[in-house]
Design an enzyme around this catalytic site. Structure first.
Site, short mmCIF file in Angstrom:
data_model
loop_
_atom_site.label_atom_id
_atom_site.label_comp_id
_atom_site.label_asym_id
_atom_site.label_seq_id
_atom_site.Cartn_x
_atom_site.Cartn_y
_atom_site.Cartn_z
N LYS A 1 0.83 -1.21 0.00
CA LYS A 1 0.00 0.00 0.00
C LYS A 1 0.87 1.27 0.00
O LYS A 1 0.45 2.32 -0.47
CB LYS A 1 -0.93 0.03 1.22
CG LYS A 1 -1.87 -1.16 1.36
CD LYS A 1 -3.03 -1.09 0.38
CE LYS A 1 -4.09 -2.15 0.67
NZ LYS A 1 -3.64 -3.53 0.40
N ASP A 2 2.08 1.17 0.54
CA ASP A 2 2.98 2.32 0.57
C ASP A 2 3.30 2.83 -0.84
O ASP A 2 3.54 4.02 -1.02
CB ASP A 2 4.31 1.96 1.24
CG ASP A 2 4.17 1.76 2.74
OD1 ASP A 2 3.28 2.36 3.35
OD2 ASP A 2 4.98 1.00 3.30
#
Ligand SMILES: *Cc1c(COP(=O)(O)O)cnc(C)c1O
Length: 495
Positions: A111-112
Site C-alpha cells: 500500500k505504501d
C-alpha cells in the site's frame, strides 16, 4: 487528458478534479479517456532513469496539468529514505521465475507504493484547482490501509487525517503501528466495536450534510484515501514499467520480450495497474489473478459470472479477504463499454451477481487467467518456496507463487519468465509464516521476529522493529456514536 465515469455519465473532468473528487456522482469510477503509449524514445529514457524519474515520466502522461517538475519533486519526496534503500526491486529465483518486491516502504506492505505519493497528488490537486479549504481524510481501517495512509498523509500540506480502527479487530502489531504514529496532522482513535461499526461511523459522517457545512465554515472538507481513487491507481502502473526496465537493464530479458505477471489480488487495484501498463505497451503475456479461499475472481474469470453471494472466509492472507473487488469495474468498462458496465453494476447492487456476455469474457480471458489456493496450500507453499529457493515469502505472496505454478504447468510458452508480485514483508504476518515453517508461532512480536530472522537468515524490517520500542501517542477509545466528537476535538487541536 480527460477523465470520465465508468458508467453512463459522459461529463469529462481534469485529472486534478478526478483526484480531488475520488468517486463519480453516478457511483462509477474515474477513468482516463485514452491510455497513452510509451514511445521508443521514452523507453530509452525510462531504462536509464531512477525510480522517481520513472514515476514522474509515467505520471505526467496521466496528470499533464501537474507538470513534470512538480511530479518529480513529489516522487522524490515519496520514494525517499523512508524506503529501506530499494524502492521496488526485482529478485531472480531461477531462469523463469522472478519476484517484484513492493514492501520496502515505511509500513512494510505494498500500500505504501501508492499511499506515499497519493497524498502529495491530492495536495497538488487542491493547489491546481485553487481550493482553499483543508482536506480532512477520514479512514476506517481493519489494519494495513490505516497505517499506510497515516504515513502517507503525515505532514502533507493542506491535509489532515483521522483514522478509526476496531479495538479488537486488528493485530497487536497493527495496533502498535498506528498508536505510535508520528506527524503534526494525524489522529488515531480506537472504536469500541468491530470494523463494520468503524466503517458505518465514517460513512455517517460523510453523509451528514449539516455537519459537512459546519466543517466548510471552518475551512475543511471531508475526503477519503480509498483504493478506487485514480490518484492511488496511477502510481501503481509505475512499478510494472520500472520492473521491466530493471530486467532489461540487467540483461535478464531482451527489450520486447514478454513476461507473465502473477498478482495476489483483493480489490483488483494492483493487477488492474499491470493491465494499464500493458495497454501502454509494456510487453505482458498473461496476467494471473491469484486468490485465496475468497475465490470470487477465479470463478468470474472462469465462468463469466461474478457472484458475491457466498460465505466469507477469514484467511491467513487477510488483505485478500474481499468479496466485492471494486476496481474490477474499470476492467468491465474497458471490455464491455459504459452502458453494459452500468447494467452489470446495477445487477451487482440489486442481486449481488451479474454475468458478462460471452464476447466480454473472451476479451478478458485474452489478458487474464484466475487461479486460487486454499489455506493449507498457502502455508505449504511458503515452506516449499523457502526450501527450493531460500526465499521467504509472506502469506499473500505465497498465494501468488502457488497460482503461478499452477499456470506454469498449463501454459504453452514454457520459457517465458513469470514475475510474481510480492505485496508484504513476511515479518508483517509473522505468526502464520512461523507456523508454515514449523516454528513456534506464539509469543510477543519481538520473539517471533527474532525466531524468524534466526531461522531464515533474513533481516527484520527496521520500521516493524522500531515500532516495538516507540512510545504510544494515541490512547483514546470511544464508542461508535462518539466519533463525531473525536473528529471535532482533533480539528480544534489543529489550529
Ligand atoms: C491490499 C493488499 C493486497 C490486495 O491488493 P488489491 O490491489 O486490493 O488487489 C494484497 N496483498 C497485500 C499484502 C495487501 O496489503
Amino acid at each position: 487528458m480527460k477523465y470520465r465515469s465508468t458508467r453512463e455519465n459522459k461529463e469529462e473532468i481534469s485529472a486534478a478534479e478526478a483526484i480531488k473528487k475520488g468517486l463519480c456522482d453516478d457511483g462509477g469510477l474515474y477513468m482516463p479517456t485514452v491510455f497513452p503509449e510509451i514511445s521508443e524514445q521514452m523507453w530509452e529514457k525510462l531504462i536509464g532513469a531512477d525510480y522517481p524519474e520513472r514515476a514522474a515520466t509515467i505520471l505526467s502522461l496521466y496528470l499533464p496539468e501537474y507538470g513534470y517538475d512538480r511530479l518529480l519533486s513529489d516522487a522524490r519526496a515519496a520514494y525517499s529514505d523512508k524506503f529501506d534503500g530499494e524502492i521496488a526491486p526485482v529478485k531472480k529465483l531461477d531462469e523463469h521465475l522472478y519476484v517484484l518486491e513492493l514492501w520496502h516502504g515505511p509500513t512494510s506492505a505494498f500500500k505504501d507504493m501508492a499511499l506515499q505519493i497519493m497524498p502529495r497528488l491530492l495536495s497538488g490537486a487542491l493547489s491546481i484547482t485553487g481550493e482553499q479549504k483543508k482536506a480532512l481524510i477520514l479512514v476506517a481501517t481493519s489494519g494495513d490501509t490505516g497505517k499506510a495512509a497515516l504515513e502517507g498523509f503525515r505532514d502533507v500540506p493542506q491535509t489532515a487525517i483521522s483514522v478509526f480502527y476496531p479495538d479488537h479487530g486488528v493485530s497487536d502489531t497493527q495496533k502498535r503501528q498506528m498508536q505510535t504514529q508520528e506527524g503534526s496532522n494525524v489522529n488515531v482513535t480506537a472504536i469500541d466495536g468491530n470494523f463494520d461499526d468503524a466503517q458505518t461511523g465514517v460513512k455517517k459522517l460523510f453523509a451528514d450534510t449539516k455537519y459537512r457545512s459546519e466543517l466548510e465554515e471552518k475551512g475543511i472538507f471531508l475526503s477519503s484515501a480509498n483504493s478506487i481513487n485514480w490518484g492511488r491507481l496511477v502510481p501503481q502502473v509505475v512499478y510494472y514499467v520500472s520492473a521491466y526496465c530493471d530486467m532489461v537493464a540487467n540483461g535478464r530479458i531482451g527489450f520486447g520480450d514478454k513476461l507473465d505477471i502473477c498478482v495476489p489480488t483483493g480489490n483488483f487495484g494492483n493487477i488492474l495497474a499491470a493491465y494499464i501498463a500493458k495497454k501502454m505497451g509494456l510487453p505482458i503475456g498473461k496476467l494471473i489473478c491469484a486468490s485465496n479461499d475468497n475465490n470470487v475472481l477465479t470463478d468470474f474469470l472462469t465462468t463469466g459470472t461474478y457472484d458475491r453471494n457466498r460465505p466469507f472466509h477469514a484467511t491467513v492472507s487477510p488483505s485478500m479477504d474481499i468479496l466485492i473487488s471494486s476496481n474490477l469495474e474499470r476492467l468491465i468498462c474497458l471490455t464491455a463499454g459504459h452502458e453494459r458496465c452500468s447494467e452489470y453494476m446495477r445487477e451487482l447492487t440489486a442481486n449481488g451477481r451479474y454475468t458478462v456476455d460471452g464476447s466480454v469474457l473472451e476479451a478478458i480471458n485474452s489478458d487474464f487467467v484466475g487461479k486460487w489456493c486454499d489455506e493449507a496450500d498457502c502455508l505449504a507453499e511458503i515452506a516449499s518456496v523457502f526450501e527450493r529457493y531460500a526465499y521467504l515469502s509472506d502469506t499473500h505472496t505465497a498465494v501468488a507463487f502457488k497460482a503461478a505454478e499452477m499456470y506454469a504447468e498449463e501454459r504453452t510458452e514454457k520459457d517465458r519468465p513469470i514475475l510474481v508480485v510480492s505485496t508484504a514483508s513476511p515479518y508483517k504476518f509473522a505468526p502464520a509464516v512461523c507456523r508454515a515453517l514449523g516454528l513456534e508461532s506464539t509469543g510477543e512480536d519481538s520473539e517471533l521476529f527474532m525466531r524468524l530472522s534466526d531461522y531464515t537468515e533474513t533481516t527484520i524490517p527496521a520500521p516493524l522493529w522500531s515500532v516495538i520500542s516507540k512510545n504510544i501517542r494515541f490512547h483514546s477509545l470511544v464508542k461508535a456514536d462518539e466519533m463525531k466528537s473525536a473528529v471535532n476535538s482533533f480539528i480544534d487541536s489543529l489550529v
